[in-house]
Design an enzyme around this catalytic site. Structure first.
Site, PDB file in Angstrom:
ATOM      1  N   ARG A 232     -18.524  17.274 -20.633  1.00 22.68           N
ATOM      2  CA  ARG A 232     -19.331  16.283 -21.369  1.00 22.68           C
ATOM      3  C   ARG A 232     -20.627  15.978 -20.620  1.00 22.68           C
ATOM      4  NH1 ARG A 232     -17.359  11.300 -21.527  1.00 22.68           N
ATOM      5  NH2 ARG A 232     -16.119  11.550 -19.632  1.00 22.68           N
TER       6      ARG A 232
ATOM      7  N   LYS B 200      -1.712   4.902 -30.003  1.00 19.67           N
ATOM      8  CA  LYS B 200      -1.191   6.279 -30.001  1.00 19.67           C
ATOM      9  C   LYS B 200      -0.554   6.602 -31.362  1.00 19.67           C
ATOM     10  CE  LYS B 200      -0.935   6.965 -25.012  1.00 19.67           C
ATOM     11  NZ  LYS B 200      -0.170   7.116 -23.771  1.00 19.67           N
TER      12      LYS B 200
ATOM     13  N   TYR C 223      -6.867  12.254 -14.270  1.00 18.26           N
ATOM     14  CA  TYR C 223      -5.680  12.233 -13.390  1.00 18.26           C
ATOM     15  C   TYR C 223      -4.624  13.230 -13.871  1.00 18.26           C
ATOM     16  CZ  TYR C 223      -1.682  10.333 -10.851  1.00 18.26           C
ATOM     17  OH  TYR C 223      -0.570  10.189 -10.056  1.00 18.26           O
ATOM     18  N   LEU C 224      -4.319  13.203 -15.156  1.00 19.08           N
ATOM     19  CA  LEU C 224      -3.374  14.193 -15.685  1.00 19.08           C
ATOM     20  C   LEU C 224      -4.099  15.462 -16.116  1.00 19.08           C
ATOM     21  CD1 LEU C 224      -0.421  14.779 -16.398  1.00 19.08           C
ATOM     22  CD2 LEU C 224      -0.940  14.061 -18.723  1.00 19.08           C
TER      23      LEU C 224
HETATM   24  P1  NDP Z   1      -7.886   9.148 -16.873  1.00 19.56           P
HETATM   25  O1  NDP Z   1      -8.184   7.678 -16.744  1.00 19.56           O
HETATM   26  O2  NDP Z   1      -7.784   9.922 -15.633  1.00 19.56           O
HETATM   27  O3  NDP Z   1      -9.017   9.743 -17.819  1.00 19.56           O
HETATM   28  C1  NDP Z   1      -8.865  11.027 -18.386  1.00 19.56           C
HETATM   29  C2  NDP Z   1     -10.166  11.508 -18.962  1.00 19.56           C
HETATM   30  O4  NDP Z   1     -10.544  10.750 -20.097  1.00 19.56           O
HETATM   31  C3  NDP Z   1     -11.376  11.429 -18.066  1.00 19.56           C
HETATM   32  O5  NDP Z   1     -11.333  12.383 -17.049  1.00 19.56           O
HETATM   33  C4  NDP Z   1     -12.487  11.678 -19.074  1.00 19.56           C
HETATM   34  O6  NDP Z   1     -12.652  13.075 -19.314  1.00 19.56           O
HETATM   35  C5  NDP Z   1     -11.879  11.133 -20.378  1.00 19.56           C
HETATM   36  N1  NDP Z   1     -12.669   9.999 -20.826  1.00 19.56           N
HETATM   37  C6  NDP Z   1     -12.709   8.757 -20.347  1.00 19.56           C
HETATM   38  N2  NDP Z   1     -13.603   8.022 -21.031  1.00 19.56           N
HETATM   39  C7  NDP Z   1     -14.137   8.836 -21.971  1.00 19.56           C
HETATM   40  C8  NDP Z   1     -15.113   8.680 -22.993  1.00 19.56           C
HETATM   41  N3  NDP Z   1     -15.727   7.513 -23.176  1.00 19.56           N
HETATM   42  N4  NDP Z   1     -15.417   9.742 -23.764  1.00 19.56           N
HETATM   43  C9  NDP Z   1     -14.804  10.914 -23.589  1.00 19.56           C
HETATM   44  N5  NDP Z   1     -13.860  11.143 -22.628  1.00 19.56           N
HETATM   45  C10 NDP Z   1     -13.556  10.107 -21.848  1.00 19.56           C
HETATM   46  O7  NDP Z   1      -6.580   9.335 -17.772  1.00 19.56           O
HETATM   47  P2  NDP Z   1      -5.072   9.495 -17.316  1.00 19.56           P
HETATM   48  O8  NDP Z   1      -4.855  10.880 -16.810  1.00 19.56           O
HETATM   49  O9  NDP Z   1      -4.707   8.325 -16.454  1.00 19.56           O
HETATM   50  O10 NDP Z   1      -4.291   9.299 -18.696  1.00 19.56           O
HETATM   51  C11 NDP Z   1      -3.991  10.380 -19.559  1.00 19.56           C
HETATM   52  C12 NDP Z   1      -2.828   9.984 -20.461  1.00 19.56           C
HETATM   53  O11 NDP Z   1      -1.676   9.709 -19.664  1.00 19.56           O
HETATM   54  C13 NDP Z   1      -3.062   8.722 -21.310  1.00 19.56           C
HETATM   55  O12 NDP Z   1      -2.544   8.933 -22.599  1.00 19.56           O
HETATM   56  C14 NDP Z   1      -2.263   7.646 -20.608  1.00 19.56           C
HETATM   57  O13 NDP Z   1      -1.822   6.628 -21.478  1.00 19.56           O
HETATM   58  C15 NDP Z   1      -1.119   8.449 -20.011  1.00 19.56           C
HETATM   59  N6  NDP Z   1      -0.569   7.834 -18.790  1.00 19.56           N
HETATM   60  C16 NDP Z   1       0.785   7.736 -18.660  1.00 19.56           C
HETATM   61  C17 NDP Z   1       1.320   7.168 -17.524  1.00 19.56           C
HETATM   62  C18 NDP Z   1       2.798   7.095 -17.360  1.00 19.56           C
HETATM   63  O14 NDP Z   1       3.283   6.534 -16.369  1.00 19.56           O
HETATM   64  N7  NDP Z   1       3.563   7.672 -18.265  1.00 19.56           N
HETATM   65  C19 NDP Z   1       0.486   6.655 -16.438  1.00 19.56           C
HETATM   66  C20 NDP Z   1      -0.921   6.881 -16.649  1.00 19.56           C
HETATM   67  C21 NDP Z   1      -1.418   7.448 -17.806  1.00 19.56           C
HETATM   68  P3  NDP Z   1     -13.734  14.018 -18.562  1.00 19.56           P
HETATM   69  O15 NDP Z   1     -12.890  14.850 -17.662  1.00 19.56           O
HETATM   70  O16 NDP Z   1     -14.361  14.772 -19.678  1.00 19.56           O
HETATM   71  O17 NDP Z   1     -14.697  13.127 -17.847  1.00 19.56           O
END
Ligand code: NDP
Length: 312
Positions: free
Chosen positions: A35, A139, A14-15
């Protein structure tokens, strides 16, 4: 000095997808970890191909193959992780400990931005509500590993993602603004900070070659986007030309409702508690750290009102 080469981990997320776009837009040679685990997930594969066609390089690597991570890291100057960290979707923050090891082993990285992009864990690890505190604790574990390894870093504290918080007028479990009634948390006057995720990515990429952000926490707190829930609702009401019915939810009733939910939702609601009832995002001074809209006044960030127009 040329622009740093950047590796983005979680580039289809998402980000993460926004970080890839911002990195390309700002002229960085951009690498994305591809991956094998994504397999035939056609949406992810298509996204990666589309990024490749826009000039990004896809690097094969996996968290299950340490050497592949080291080799990927060796290709670049800067690593940005946007690995998942939202329990209702996926939560893999501690996997980054392997990435920290890989960066240490590679030994060439000038800056690492771990997957943070929320409230500053260092500020709230003692006061955040359980069980949401787990996100901040994890974190912090990653931060400690980075600092112990002597890896240069920038922590981006992005406050509230607009899609989650503004879309739902600050109500948990809603990501589209209602047109009839809204639940107001407490008095609805605690200020929070709302950022368009594309702007968050733009600011994050701006920091990577900036000496002012080395080994610092950068807060994304643009002045026009510091609003209370009532102000967000008023902005929406003005846009749709209609006043919503308001139902107040006291802190006590909110806390009672949390107990009935499953764990992942409890984690999410804890964050909403800290933001809406405690006003945690605006409860401290930035001090010696930096604020993104001051550092980069050339970025025309999206105001809350502009963001909400997409839902009208
Ligand atoms: P997503 O749920 O969209 O996941 C991001 C990526 O994580 C996926 O695309 C995947 O990468 C990778 N991933 C997931 N599982 C695995 C695994 N088992 N092994 C390796 N890679 C994996 O993340 P968000 O974008 O929602 O979150 C990103 C950050 O933003 C986080 O730190 C979250 O806490 C923060 N956040 C903050 C918010 C706010 O309001 N401030 C709201 C939401 C999130 P790949 O592309 O390789 O498949």
């Amino acid at each position: 000095m040329g622009k740093s080469k950047v590796l983005i981990i979680g580039g289809t997320g998402y980000l993460g997808r926004r970080l890839v776009k911002a990195s390309l837009a700002q002229g960085h040679e951009t690498y994305i970890l591809h991956r094998p685990e994504i397999g035939v997930d056609i949406d992810k594969v298509e996204m990666l191909i589309s990024f490749k066609m826009q000039g990004a390089h896809l690097v094969h690597g996996s968290f299950k193959d340490f050497n592949s991570l080291v080799e990927a890291v060796k290709l670049v100057d800067v690593v940005i992780s946007a690995i998942s960290g939202v329990h209702i979707r996926s939560h893999q923050i501690l996997l980054q400990l392997k990435l920290v090891e890989a960066i240490k082993e590679a030994g060439n990285v000038k800056r690492f931005l771990p997957s943070e992009f929320g409230m500053d864990p260092a500020k709230f690890m003692d006061t955040a509500m359980e069980p949401g505190k787990v996100t901040l604790d994890e974190k912090m574990v990653v931060r400690k590993a980075i600092e112990k390894a002597g890896i240069p870093f920038t922590y981006v504290s992005a406050n509230c993602f607009a899609g989650y918080f503004l879309g739902g007028l600050c109500q948990f479990g809603k990501i589209l603004p209602s047109r009839d009634f809204v639940i107001i948390h407490g008095d609805g006057n605690k200020k929070a900070i709302f950022n368009n995720e594309d702007d968050i990515a733009t600011y994050a990429i701006k920091t990577i070659d900036d000496p002012r952000t080395l080994n610092k926490t950068i807060y994304i707190s643009p002045p026009k986007n510091i609003l209370s829930q009532r102000e967000v609702v008023q902005t929406w009401e003005k846009l749709i030309g209609k006043e919503l019915q308001k139902i107040t939810l006291s802190k006590e009733d909110f806390l009672a409702s949390v107990k009935e939910l499953e764990y992942a939702q409890q984690v999410g609601l804890s964050h909403y508690h800290d933001v809406n009832y405690q006003g945690c995002l605006t409860s401290f001074e930035i001090g010696d750290e930096e604020e993104a809209s001051k550092l980069y006044p050339e970025v025309k960030y999206t105001s809350v009102e502009e963001y909400l127009k997409r839902y009208v």
